[in-house]
Design a protein around this motif. Structure first.
Motif, mmCIF file in Angstrom:
data_model
loop_
_atom_site.group_PDB
_atom_site.id
_atom_site.type_symbol
_atom_site.label_atom_id
_atom_site.label_comp_id
_atom_site.label_asym_id
_atom_site.label_seq_id
_atom_site.Cartn_x
_atom_site.Cartn_y
_atom_site.Cartn_z
ATOM 1 N N ALA A 114 0.674 -1.152 -0.019
ATOM 2 C CA ALA A 114 0.000 0.101 0.062
ATOM 3 C C ALA A 114 0.650 1.338 -0.044
ATOM 4 N N VAL A 115 1.757 1.631 -0.901
ATOM 5 C CA VAL A 115 2.496 2.505 -1.277
ATOM 6 C C VAL A 115 1.945 3.005 -2.639
ATOM 7 N N ALA A 116 1.644 4.357 -2.378
ATOM 8 C CA ALA A 116 1.439 5.196 -3.672
ATOM 9 C C ALA A 116 2.454 6.267 -4.145
ATOM 10 N N ARG A 117 2.858 5.999 -5.482
ATOM 11 C CA ARG A 117 3.795 7.038 -6.046
ATOM 12 C C ARG A 117 3.165 8.174 -6.737
ATOM 13 N N PRO A 118 3.823 9.332 -6.856
ATOM 14 C CA PRO A 118 3.117 10.299 -7.746
ATOM 15 C C PRO A 118 2.828 9.777 -9.107
ATOM 16 N N LEU A 119 1.724 10.142 -9.692
ATOM 17 C CA LEU A 119 1.279 9.806 -11.113
ATOM 18 C C LEU A 119 2.211 10.131 -12.099
ATOM 19 N N SER A 120 3.090 11.088 -12.033
ATOM 20 C CA SER A 120 4.195 11.478 -12.865
ATOM 21 C C SER A 120 5.375 10.463 -13.038
ATOM 22 N N GLU A 121 5.475 9.454 -11.994
ATOM 23 C CA GLU A 121 6.559 8.710 -12.165
ATOM 24 C C GLU A 121 6.121 7.365 -12.562
ATOM 25 N N TRP A 122 4.746 7.188 -12.934
ATOM 26 C CA TRP A 122 4.548 6.004 -13.915
ATOM 27 C C TRP A 122 4.728 6.193 -14.942
ATOM 28 N N PRO A 123 5.247 5.235 -15.772
ATOM 29 C CA PRO A 123 5.722 5.346 -17.466
ATOM 30 C C PRO A 123 4.796 6.035 -18.220
ATOM 31 N N LEU A 124 3.797 5.621 -18.459
ATOM 32 C CA LEU A 124 3.013 6.107 -19.475
ATOM 33 C C LEU A 124 2.332 7.521 -19.023
ATOM 34 N N ALA A 125 2.179 8.125 -17.949
ATOM 35 C CA ALA A 125 1.947 9.174 -17.595
ATOM 36 C C ALA A 125 3.159 9.924 -17.784
ATOM 37 N N ARG A 126 4.320 9.761 -17.489
ATOM 38 C CA ARG A 126 5.556 10.372 -17.503
ATOM 39 C C ARG A 126 5.666 10.738 -19.063
ATOM 40 N N ALA A 127 5.383 9.564 -19.804
ATOM 41 C CA ALA A 127 5.527 9.841 -21.470
ATOM 42 C C ALA A 127 4.649 10.946 -21.880
ATOM 43 N N ALA A 128 3.288 10.725 -21.489
ATOM 44 C CA ALA A 128 2.408 11.981 -21.837
ATOM 45 C C ALA A 128 2.699 13.463 -21.420
ATOM 46 N N LEU A 129 3.309 13.410 -20.290
ATOM 47 C CA LEU A 129 3.512 14.988 -19.762
ATOM 48 C C LEU A 129 4.955 15.213 -20.468
ATOM 49 N N ALA A 130 5.650 14.206 -20.864
ATOM 50 C CA ALA A 130 6.843 14.676 -21.632
ATOM 51 C C ALA A 130 6.681 15.234 -23.003
ATOM 52 N N TRP A 131 5.526 14.808 -23.852
ATOM 53 C CA TRP A 131 5.242 14.895 -25.110
ATOM 54 C C TRP A 131 4.418 16.353 -24.776
ATOM 55 N N LEU A 132 3.740 16.504 -24.014
ATOM 56 C CA LEU A 132 2.942 17.836 -23.791
ATOM 57 C C LEU A 132 3.818 18.879 -23.495
ATOM 58 N N ARG A 133 4.995 18.613 -22.828
ATOM 59 C CA ARG A 133 5.947 19.642 -22.519
ATOM 60 C C ARG A 133 6.615 20.059 -23.718
ATOM 61 N N VAL A 134 7.152 19.128 -24.453
ATOM 62 C CA VAL A 134 7.666 19.353 -25.790
ATOM 63 C C VAL A 134 7.055 20.299 -26.683
#
Length: 893
Positions: A283-303
């Protein structure tokens, strides 16, 4: 909770389901209660209705929605979530402090404490009497008033104000609550505001009870002391494996005080001890930004936002997007995307235009290039500013065009993370009233911050029989066996952490949580009692040491029976210890690879010989196997750009001035200054394209000053003429073919040569220690002088020249006097004293040939002379220099 009647789950099953509502502390507890209730209802029966089970926050939100239909309720138009409230707190605090001329080191932290204080004041009905106000409290009241005014201007409310409004509506009987009984599950205490809501329900005749845990006190409760935290986790994991092996249908739990910090260790120990494919839940939650697909989406939008705002994008951000994938042909073109990223790193590219990116993408990942082109065309046709609500749809459209979430089937965790990202876009849209109109780039930053602060954890695997939880997540749980670890006096009871914006006496009078040691001790008593009732078998443990720090057990564990180590525990700890000690193993001394095949291409130039001298295995791994770390992304302030600028300017200068006489003529006629300006400006066009006008001018001014200082040294030399600048040389040794570039070669009056290598760093350029070694390094100048120059007397001097703003230095060896201050003769160096110049050249030639022969024949011994030799090694993990073997004759590090 003591003043409420209690009921057990079995008795609750006989109550009318449609008239009963069960409220829990959180979603996790709601799922647990529903599962246990369903199991109870279906025992021996067919199908029966179950009471509704919802978390308290969900029920309050439902009442708020119901209140919206009351015309007299004064319902605000918007409700902001916790992130929006924190955003608004930050803005309000920042504005107030800026106007007052006060600077806060951390506005975000101040906003966090202010929001907490705001909720505490209302939840616990805290009143601060006159005379107890502190400066911090008065400051907070100013912020709070401005914050609520800002909400009023937006016609909005936050979660705390929503609760207050619902509580008032319940007390005024303006809300219809069509239930006969309310059951509270998992609540250890009730805040005054919640008590007021319950009292309002009781006045209407609604029965309010607390769900009593049917578990009995543990039949076996044992306390174990272990050496350190690693051993504690290993024992807990081994215990869980034993229990699951003996009772496959049982349910067990490991409860950790610091689960979030120890999650990686927990995973490692569980995988080591559990049978393969045995599921478990942590039961440990990580920030959504650290999950691979969310990280990919954020990276493309930032670009996309970067290109839209600046016209160019740093390759470091582009590289993150390319490597993250989540796009068209994510699998088929991943090698092409990686090659493009590596190309930018090796070339030292800082940023790239959108047109150049599209062209390069077409060569390496054509399917993605087509999607990118379409996405960019669509984006160019949309406005540059908009609300968060509008950006949500634009971002979604861009990601769909780029092929998000990529090709291939998604596993359960990936699918859930994509769904969570979709919900994140919806949350961003709801922030429109708070954040106002945003640029595309600001919207991408907002989405990133929201993802950073949104915890995500995939749903629990229903097949798992082992839960790993923190203290709070374990509340109300019921298992067949539990191991509680980390029970030190730093954890139970925890130290008090009162809110800094509310006077301590007011917190003490209200008995607010986390405010006083007495309050923490009371909470610890409640928690410990609950832990002992969650399973018939409970193990308690704590570590004696954390590193060199002595740890003390929690005073609560003294109530349990101290357990001596059992045989299985000794075996687990012995296996762990053995993994760190020498164990018998077969060893093969493999210090030679296959010989170099003629015609095989070797990249690296003279660096091959230099690396072979430092560590033969490093040379083999890097140049034969191609195993080298990728360079870091270039930075606009990279020192290498400054060095390239100086090298290029010096090259251009000596292509125009062929000898010292021409240099004197330029100096005496006043042309030298203009000449330096010209060569520096031309070099800056090539090597400083990313610099802004002011920064570029500063670097050019520095370069002109450094070069002027150097040519003043050149004027003081004995006469010379420049034969070559940036000369390329080729050398073959058997199957090995190497290239060498020399910065500059001068000829003296007797036609002997002076070989010069420029160094633009601020470090020491003295080559004495490197060149006198049995296996010399820094071989560029000795290699040319002894191997390439034609004969042993052709070169009269080898000079390393430091071009730096702090001073010009020349260091090296000379045979006679070349007119450079700082040069040494053979007699100045102990290893060469008494030897002739020809002997030294012959020695170097022999050594270099021997090193080349080693490389060609495949010698790959993992050894080095000095730790300094390995400072810039880019294959250190491959060499494993930190390992020690019994027959080692030298330390690896």
């Amino acid at each position: 909770m003591e003043d409420l009647d209690t009921i057990e789950l079995d008795a609750l099953a006989r109550w009318p389901a449609h008239q009963t509502l069960i409220l829990t502390v959180n979603n996790r507890h709601a799922r647990r209660v529903l599962a246990e209730l369903t199991s109870t209802l279906t025992e021996g029966r067919r199908v029966m209705a179950a009471p509704e089970v919802v978390p308290l926050s969900g029920w309050v939100n439902r009442l708020a929605e119901q209140l919206a239909f009351d015309p007299n309720a004064s319902q605000p138009l918007h409700t902001v979530d916790a992130f929006g409230a924190h955003w608004l707190w930050q803005r309000v605090i920042g504005d107030i402090e800026s106007e007052a001329g006060h600077g806060l080191l951390d506005v975000s932290q101040a906003a966090k404490f202010a929001a907490e204080a705001d909720r505490l004041m209302d939840d616990w009905r805290i009143k601060v009497p006159a005379g107890q106000e502190t400066a911090e409290y008065l400051h907070f009241l100013t912020w709070r008033n401005a914050y609520r005014n800002s909400l009023a201007e937006l016609d909005a409310e936050d979660g705390n104000m929503l609760w207050e409004r619902v509580c008032g509506a319940l007390e005024d009987e303006r809300l219809d609550v069509p239930i006969g009984a309310l059951v509270l599950a998992g609540f250890n205490e009730l805040a005054p505001r919640l008590r007021a809501m319950i009292a309002a329900l009781q006045r209407r005749g609604i029965q309010v009870v607390a769900l009593r845990n049917s578990a009995i006190p543990a039949g076996a409760c044992r306390w174990l002391q272990v050496p350190e935290p690693d051993a504690e986790w290993r024992l807990a994991a081994a215990w869980a494996a034993r229990q699951l092996s003996a009772h496959p249908q049982g349910r067990y739990a490991i409860i950790a005080a610091r689960l979030e910090e120890d999650s990686a260790l927990a995973h490692r120990c569980l995988r080591e001890h559990l049978a393969p494919q045995t599921p478990y839940n942590i039961a440990v939650a990580r920030p959504l930004s650290e999950w691979p697909l969310a990280r990919a989406a954020l990276a493309w939008l930032r670009v996309l936002a970067r290109f839209d705002r600046d016209g160019v994008c740093p390759v470091a951000e582009l590289g993150q997007a390319l490597l993250a994938g989540g796009c068209v042909a994510s699998r088929a073109e991943r090698a092409g995307r990686a090659r493009l990223d590596a190309l930018w790193r090796r070339r030292g590219t800082v940023s790239i235009s959108v047109q150049a990116f599209g062209e390069q993408l077409m060569r390496h990942a054509p399917q993605l290039a087509a999607a990118w082109q379409q996405c960019w065309l669509d984006l160019a046709a949309t406005p540059c500013d908009g609300t968060a609500h509008g950006w949500r749809q634009q971002f979604r459209t861009c990601l769909i065009t780029l092929g998000f979430p990529g090709s291939g089937m998604l596993d359960s965790h990936a699918f859930q993370s994509v769904e969570a990202f979709e919900r994140l876009l919806e949350r961003m849209a709801h922030l429109s009233p708070v954040v106002g109109v945003l640029s595309r780039y600001a919207a991408s930053v907002l989405l990133r911050r929201l993802a950073d602060e949104t915890p995500f954890q995939p749903q629990r695997d229903p097949a798992a029989r082992l839960d790993v939880l923190g203290f709070l997540e374990s509340e109300g749980g019921r298992w067949d066996g539990v191991w509680v670890l980390g029970l030190t006096d730093e954890v139970l009871p925890a130290p008090a952490r009162p809110n800094p914006f509310i006077p301590l006496q007011a917190l003490r009078d209200a008995e607010a949580p986390r405010a006083t040691p007495e309050r923490e001790l009371h909470w610890a008593h409640t928690l410990y009692a609950a832990l002992l009732k969650c399973a018939p078998e409970v193990w308690l443990s704590h570590a004696q040491y954390e590193g060199e720090r002595l740890l003390r057990p929690s005073p609560f564990v003294a109530q349990a029976a101290k357990c001596e180590s059992e045989p299985w525990m000794d075996a687990v700890l012995a296996r762990a210890q053995a993994s760190f000690e020498n164990v018998p193993m077969e060893r093969i001394l493999d210090e030679r690879g296959p010989a170099l095949v003629r015609g095989a291409r070797t990249r690296g130039g003279i660096g091959v010989i230099d690396t072979q001298a430092r560590n033969p295995l490093w040379a083999f791994a890097k140049y034969r196997l191609g195993a080298s770390a990728l360079p870091a992304y270039a930075d606009i302030f990279d020192q290498n750009a400054r060095g390239l600028l100086l090298h290029k300017a010096a090259e251009l200068l000596w292509r125009m001035l062929r000898d010292q006489a021409e240099l004197w003529a330029a100096h005496e006629t006043g042309r030298l200054v203009a000449l330096l300006e010209e060569v520096v400006a031309q070099a800056a066009k090539e090597h400083l394209p990313e610099y802004g006008p002011r920064l570029k001018e500063l670097e050019m001014h520095r370069a002109r000053s450094v070069l002027m200082a150097w040519v003043m040294h050149e004027l003081a030399r004995t006469p010379f003429r420049v034969l070559e600048v940036e000369k390329n040389c080729e050398w073959n040794h058997g199957a090995l073919s190497l290239s060498l570039r020399v910065d500059r070669i001068d000829a003296l009056l007797d036609d002997r040569l002076v070989v010069i290598d420029y160094k633009s760093g601020g470090g020491n350029v003295e080559p004495r220690a490197d060149w006198m070694r049995e296996r010399p390094v820094g071989l560029q100048l000795p290699f040319y002088a002894s191997v390439l120059a034609g004969n042993s007397d052709a070169v009269a001097a080898m000079a390393l020249v430091k071009l730096h703003a702090r001073g010009i230095e020349a260091r090296g060896l000379q045979d006679g006097d070349c007119g450079m201050e700082g040069m040494a003769t053979l007699d100045d160096w102990p290893a060469f004293a008494g030897r002739s110049w020809r002997d030294v050249m012959l020695l170097w030639r022999t050594t270099i040939n021997d090193l080349a022969e080693e490389y060609v024949s495949g010698v790959a011994i993992n050894t080095y002379l000095r730790a300094e030799d390995m400072r810039y090694c880019d294959v250190l993990p491959f060499l494993r220099l930190n390992e020690e073997y019994p027959d080692d004759t030298q330390a690896a590090q």
